[in-house]
Design a protein around this motif. Structure first.
Motif, mmCIF file in Angstrom:
data_model
loop_
_atom_site.group_PDB
_atom_site.id
_atom_site.type_symbol
_atom_site.label_atom_id
_atom_site.label_comp_id
_atom_site.label_asym_id
_atom_site.label_seq_id
_atom_site.Cartn_x
_atom_site.Cartn_y
_atom_site.Cartn_z
ATOM 1 N N TRP A 242 6.251 -16.478 87.796
ATOM 2 C CA TRP A 242 6.677 -17.545 88.709
ATOM 3 C C TRP A 242 6.850 -16.949 90.106
ATOM 4 O O TRP A 242 7.475 -15.896 90.269
ATOM 5 N N PHE A 252 1.627 -18.289 87.624
ATOM 6 C CA PHE A 252 0.459 -17.683 86.987
ATOM 7 C C PHE A 252 0.640 -17.846 85.473
ATOM 8 O O PHE A 252 1.404 -17.108 84.852
ATOM 9 N N ALA A 266 -2.961 -19.137 90.408
ATOM 10 C CA ALA A 266 -1.648 -19.727 90.169
ATOM 11 C C ALA A 266 -1.768 -21.246 90.313
ATOM 12 O O ALA A 266 -2.644 -21.757 91.013
#
Length: 403
Positions: A242, A252, A266
């Motif tokens: 994160w 991701f 991401a």
């Protein structure tokens, strides 16, 4: 101010000062680095000398400049992190944005690491009065092989490791960084790969086993981040990475393919509010993302307080601001969670406070389970607590007949 026209300092049983930049917890010990470089956005020195602190079993242990001459002799200021050794949480590695790294334990500062006795490099364009350059260390983390990794700000080789045998090594990470780029926050993922924040250039992933490097920025096929200005990075319990930026959150979901020929971007999280779909915390500057024992996300911001989000980030469970809670300020520097107790420590620009959360970390084995209230009557309405379970356990609750 007494009758002899002199000042006497009375220290209350609390942290040394209200300054709190970075929080770390290990085995019930909370370590606080007071900071701080100018933040967010750039990491310029502010020359703040307010020490660092440890909180354990209700007692504060303060390391303050007026008590330790080494702060003056080594120029220790703008303390960025106080990282407790996981194998000895009473020992901390303390990073400074000027004076390198010191180790501290039991009210003693034991060792100084700088450009003279380690692989840490100085920022040569700025010389101190003693002729030395600034040695900036932004973050420190120990991996499962007992290697201690550090990000060395403004250095040609910005990633540094201290091996268990006492040897040092530094890594250049290629020519991907400009003059204003600084590696700041750092984590060692479950698979052993290292993820770092480039304060103005996105996220950097490095594989020590393959000696491979990947840089993730904004834009499809380039990393997928909403913005290249990244402030924080965290790994959740499922191994997802994160990222907090100046324009919200990105995740991701497949970090295991980061070093493949076609790594996954991401992704931002789409949420619905009053019938309108938008990206999670869009336009918010995210200062910290902390993960609790239920894999929920505690998100701190630069100006909008604290959010507690569900595991996938789609549901807002709690919101704290200075208007509707005891929060001192809506500007959050850091959040750390004690997974043994569920207590959530919040560092604001006005000081530290804590909130008693309701999720703890999983155990290594199922032993001595506690369930309460017990029994649970048919008229009861409220939480049921089960303590001592392993993470990812299956829980089945039945009535007296086994239904």
């Amino acid at each position: 101010y007494n009758e002899e026209n002199a000042f006497e300092f009375i220290r209350v049983p609390g942290p040394g000062t209200n300054n709190a930049f970075k929080l770390e917890i290990s085995d019930g010990r909370l370590w606080v680095a007071s900071g701080f470089p100018q933040h967010p956005g750039n990491w310029n020195n502010t020359f703040l000398q307010t020490g660092f602190y440890k909180f354990y079993q209700g007692v504060w242990e303060n390391y303050l400049p007026d008590q330790y001459p080494i702060f003056g002799s080594e120029g220790l200021s703008d303390l960025t992190v106080a990282y407790p050794d996981p194998t000895n949480p009473d020992l901390a590695y303390v990073g400074s944005w000027i004076g390198g790294v010191v180790t501290a334990q039991a009210n003693e500062i034991l060792q100084v690491y700088d450009e003279t006795n380690s692989a840490l490099q100085e920022r040569e364009e700025f010389d101190r009065n003693d002729g030395q350059g600034y040695v900036g260390v932004a973050d420190i983390v120990k991996d499962r092989e007992d290697n201690i990794w550090m990000t060395n700000g403004y250095a040609d080789e910005p990633l540094v490791v201290l091996r268990p045998d006492g040897s040092w090594e530094s890594f250049s990470l290629g020519n991907n960084f400009g003059a204003t780029d600084v590696l700041t926050r750092l984590l060692v993922a479950q698979d052993g790969n290292i993820w770092m924040v480039d304060n103005r250039g996105g996220v950097v992933a490095y594989s020590p086993s393959e000696n491979d490097l990947k840089l993730f920025k904004s834009g499809d096929g380039n990393g997928g981040l909403p913005n290249n200005e990244v402030f924080c990075i965290s790994e959740d319990l499922d191994g997802e990475i994160w990222v907090g930026t100046s324009d919200g959150v990105a995740v991701f979901y497949s970090p295991f393919d980061a070093f493949s020929d076609n790594p996954s971007d991401a992704r931002q999280i789409l949420v619905e509010q009053d019938g309108i779909f938008q990206f999670l915390l869009e336009a918010q500057s995210i200062s910290v993302i902390a993960i609790d024992g239920a894999n929920r996300k505690w998100v701190g911001t630069f100006g909008s307080g604290v959010f507690l989000l569900s595991e996938d980030g789609t549901e807002e469970i709690l919101r704290f601001t200075s208007d509707q809670s005891p929060l001192f300020s809506d500007v959050i520097n850091d959040i750390a969670i004690d997974n043994e107790t569920g207590e959530v420590f919040i560092a604001t620009v006005e000081g530290i406070l804590s909130y008693q959360g309701d999720a703890t970390g999983g155990e290594l084995s199922n032993e001595c389970l506690k369930v309460y209230p017990n029994p649970v009557r048919e008229t009861y309405s409220g939480p049921i607590t089960i303590e001592g379970i392993m993470r990812n356990s299956d829980i089945k609750i039945t009535d007296m007949r086994g239904n």
